[in-house]
Structure formats: C-alpha cells, structure tokens
Design a protein around this motif. Structure first.
Motif, PDB file in Angstrom:
ATOM      1  N   MET A  49       0.836  -1.208   0.000  1.00  0.00           N
ATOM      2  CA  MET A  49       0.000   0.000   0.000  1.00  0.00           C
ATOM      3  C   MET A  49       0.865   1.251   0.000  1.00  0.00           C
ATOM      4  O   MET A  49       0.564   2.222  -0.710  1.00  0.00           O
ATOM      5  N   GLU A  50       1.934   1.256   0.789  1.00  0.00           N
ATOM      6  CA  GLU A  50       2.840   2.410   0.810  1.00  0.00           C
ATOM      7  C   GLU A  50       3.493   2.606  -0.552  1.00  0.00           C
ATOM      8  O   GLU A  50       3.607   3.743  -1.031  1.00  0.00           O
ATOM      9  N   LEU A  51       3.925   1.507  -1.187  1.00  0.00           N
ATOM     10  CA  LEU A  51       4.525   1.603  -2.514  1.00  0.00           C
ATOM     11  C   LEU A  51       3.524   2.160  -3.527  1.00  0.00           C
ATOM     12  O   LEU A  51       3.866   3.032  -4.327  1.00  0.00           O
ATOM     13  N   GLU A  52       2.306   1.673  -3.463  1.00  0.00           N
ATOM     14  CA  GLU A  52       1.272   2.153  -4.382  1.00  0.00           C
ATOM     15  C   GLU A  52       1.013   3.645  -4.187  1.00  0.00           C
ATOM     16  O   GLU A  52       0.903   4.401  -5.153  1.00  0.00           O
ATOM     17  N   THR A  53       0.945   4.070  -2.945  1.00  0.00           N
ATOM     18  CA  THR A  53       0.721   5.488  -2.640  1.00  0.00           C
ATOM     19  C   THR A  53       1.872   6.342  -3.166  1.00  0.00           C
ATOM     20  O   THR A  53       1.648   7.404  -3.758  1.00  0.00           O
ATOM     21  N   LEU A  54       3.099   5.879  -2.961  1.00  0.00           N
ATOM     22  CA  LEU A  54       4.267   6.610  -3.458  1.00  0.00           C
ATOM     23  C   LEU A  54       4.259   6.696  -4.981  1.00  0.00           C
ATOM     24  O   LEU A  54       4.571   7.745  -5.560  1.00  0.00           O
ATOM     25  N   LYS A  55       3.899   5.615  -5.635  1.00  0.00           N
ATOM     26  CA  LYS A  55       3.867   5.609  -7.095  1.00  0.00           C
ATOM     27  C   LYS A  55       2.815   6.581  -7.625  1.00  0.00           C
ATOM     28  O   LYS A  55       3.037   7.265  -8.629  1.00  0.00           O
ATOM     29  N   LYS A  56       1.678   6.654  -6.964  1.00  0.00           N
ATOM     30  CA  LYS A  56       0.637   7.602  -7.381  1.00  0.00           C
ATOM     31  C   LYS A  56       1.103   9.041  -7.185  1.00  0.00           C
ATOM     32  O   LYS A  56       0.855   9.902  -8.032  1.00  0.00           O
ATOM     33  N   GLU A  57       1.760   9.290  -6.064  1.00  0.00           N
ATOM     34  CA  GLU A  57       2.266  10.643  -5.802  1.00  0.00           C
ATOM     35  C   GLU A  57       3.329  11.020  -6.835  1.00  0.00           C
ATOM     36  O   GLU A  57       3.348  12.143  -7.348  1.00  0.00           O
ATOM     37  N   LYS A  58       4.197  10.069  -7.152  1.00  0.00           N
ATOM     38  CA  LYS A  58       5.241  10.303  -8.146  1.00  0.00           C
ATOM     39  C   LYS A  58       4.627  10.633  -9.508  1.00  0.00           C
ATOM     40  O   LYS A  58       5.067  11.562 -10.181  1.00  0.00           O
ATOM     41  N   LEU A  59       3.610   9.897  -9.899  1.00  0.00           N
ATOM     42  CA  LEU A  59       2.941  10.145 -11.174  1.00  0.00           C
ATOM     43  C   LEU A  59       2.270  11.517 -11.198  1.00  0.00           C
ATOM     44  O   LEU A  59       2.349  12.245 -12.193  1.00  0.00           O
ATOM     45  N   LYS A  60       1.657  11.880 -10.096  1.00  0.00           N
ATOM     46  CA  LYS A  60       1.020  13.203 -10.003  1.00  0.00           C
ATOM     47  C   LYS A  60       2.063  14.313 -10.171  1.00  0.00           C
ATOM     48  O   LYS A  60       1.839  15.286 -10.895  1.00  0.00           O
ATOM     49  N   LEU A  61       3.204  14.166  -9.508  1.00  0.00           N
ATOM     50  CA  LEU A  61       4.275  15.154  -9.632  1.00  0.00           C
ATOM     51  C   LEU A  61       4.818  15.216 -11.055  1.00  0.00           C
ATOM     52  O   LEU A  61       5.102  16.298 -11.586  1.00  0.00           O
ATOM     53  N   LYS A  62       4.943  14.041 -11.678  1.00  0.00           N
ATOM     54  CA  LYS A  62       5.437  14.000 -13.057  1.00  0.00           C
ATOM     55  C   LYS A  62       4.477  14.723 -13.990  1.00  0.00           C
ATOM     56  O   LYS A  62       4.902  15.483 -14.866  1.00  0.00           O
ATOM     57  N   ASP A  63       3.191  14.493 -13.817  1.00  0.00           N
ATOM     58  CA  ASP A  63       2.193  15.172 -14.642  1.00  0.00           C
ATOM     59  C   ASP A  63       2.261  16.685 -14.474  1.00  0.00           C
ATOM     60  O   ASP A  63       2.181  17.443 -15.444  1.00  0.00           O
ATOM     61  N   GLU A  64       2.418  17.123 -13.230  1.00  0.00           N
ATOM     62  CA  GLU A  64       2.507  18.556 -12.956  1.00  0.00           C
ATOM     63  C   GLU A  64       3.778  19.150 -13.571  1.00  0.00           C
ATOM     64  O   GLU A  64       3.747  20.211 -14.193  1.00  0.00           O
TER      65      GLU A  64
END
Length: 78
Positions: free
Chosen positions: A49-64
């Motif tokens: 779950m922590e890995l999934e959350t980090l990956k989502k945050e990383k993707l959001k930052l990349k999009d921004e």
C-alpha cells in the motif's frame, strides 16, 4: 524523469529563482523515485500500500512537472 526535455529542464535549473516551484516538484519526484526503488529492492521496508501510494504521488508530480515544462518550452521557444 522526462529525459526528452533535458534541455528545457537544464534551462529552468539555470534560472532557478524563476522556477522554484518546478524545481521543488522535480526534486520531490526524484526523492520519491529513490524511495520506491529502495522499497522494491528491499532496502527500505514498505508495504504494498505504501509503494502504491508513493507511485501515485510520483505520477502526479510528473504530470505537474510535464505541464510546467510544456508551458515553459512554449513561452521560450525551446
């Protein structure tokens, strides 16, 4: 991250004061990427779950960051 935009990223880094928000996003993305890699390699204990959350945050930052890069590239004809 976004290797095809190295020239634009370099331009933004050289003018850091103007692009502080982008640089914060860029650095945070790289920190999260490092943490994900360490978690996947077992160097840092992370739950799925922590890995999934980090990956989502990383993707959001990349999009921004990508949106900022495209705007900067357009404004400066890079």
């Amino acid at each position: 991250m976004l290797h095809e935009y190295r020239d634009v990223i370099t331009h933004m880094k050289e003018n850091g004061k103007e692009h502080a928000h982008f640089l914060r996003i860029f650095n945070k993305h790289n920190e999260i990427d490092d943490k994900i890699t360490k978690g996947e390699n077992g160097d840092v204990p992370l739950t799925d779950m922590e890995l999934e959350t980090l990956k989502k945050e990383k993707l959001k930052l990349k999009d921004e960051a990508y949106a900022i890069l495209l705007q900067h590239k357009k404004e400066h004809n890079l």
